[in-house]
Design a protein around this motif. Structure first.
Motif, PDB file in Angstrom:
ATOM      1  N   SER A   1      48.778  46.903  43.394  1.00  0.00           N
ATOM      2  CA  SER A   1      48.248  47.628  42.468  1.00  0.00           C
ATOM      3  C   SER A   1      48.948  47.850  40.772  1.00  0.00           C
ATOM      4  O   SER A   1      50.226  48.465  40.786  1.00  0.00           O
ATOM      5  CB  SER A   1      48.111  48.666  43.115  1.00  0.00           C
TER       6      SER A   1
ATOM      7  N   LEU B   1      40.944  49.331  40.794  1.00  0.00           N
ATOM      8  CA  LEU B   1      40.910  48.400  42.190  1.00  0.00           C
ATOM      9  C   LEU B   1      39.604  48.339  41.288  1.00  0.00           C
ATOM     10  O   LEU B   1      37.974  49.229  41.439  1.00  0.00           O
ATOM     11  CB  LEU B   1      41.360  48.630  43.731  1.00  0.00           C
TER      12      LEU B   1
ATOM     13  N   ARG C   1      35.641  46.225  43.074  1.00  0.00           N
ATOM     14  CA  ARG C   1      34.820  45.537  44.690  1.00  0.00           C
ATOM     15  C   ARG C   1      34.170  44.810  44.163  1.00  0.00           C
ATOM     16  O   ARG C   1      33.761  45.006  43.165  1.00  0.00           O
ATOM     17  CB  ARG C   1      34.404  47.198  45.094  1.00  0.00           C
TER      18      ARG C   1
ATOM     19  N   HIS D   1      48.973  44.879  49.974  1.00  0.00           N
ATOM     20  CA  HIS D   1      48.325  45.378  48.117  1.00  0.00           C
ATOM     21  C   HIS D   1      49.557  45.837  47.140  1.00  0.00           C
ATOM     22  O   HIS D   1      49.715  46.704  47.887  1.00  0.00           O
ATOM     23  CB  HIS D   1      47.211  46.241  48.596  1.00  0.00           C
TER      24      HIS D   1
END
Length: 69
Positions: free
Chosen positions: A30, A34, A36, A28
């Motif tokens: 970043s 984040l 969703r 992942h």
């Protein structure tokens, strides 16, 4: 040496004071927050690039004057 609750000893040369734990895994990347998506929304997009492209398109539409007039 420090003993943890499990009984393992940590060597003094290991400095884990700046250790960060993530549930997302090592693959992942970043670069921001984040976000969703709800499952029904996520089904409409094959990947994050498609989501970003759609959002940029909507941002562009929102900036146009008299679009809905």
């Amino acid at each position: 040496m420090n003993k943890t609750e499990t009984g393992y000893e940590l060597r003094p040369e290991y400095d884990v004071t700046s250790l960060q734990i993530t549930k997302l895994g090592s693959k992942h990347k970043s670069f921001g927050d984040l976000i969703r998506l709800d499952p029904d929304v996520a089904l409409a997009f094959p990947n994050s690039e498609a989501v970003n492209e759609a959002l940029r398109y909507l941002i562009d539409l929102a900036k146009r004057p008299n679009l809905l007039s």
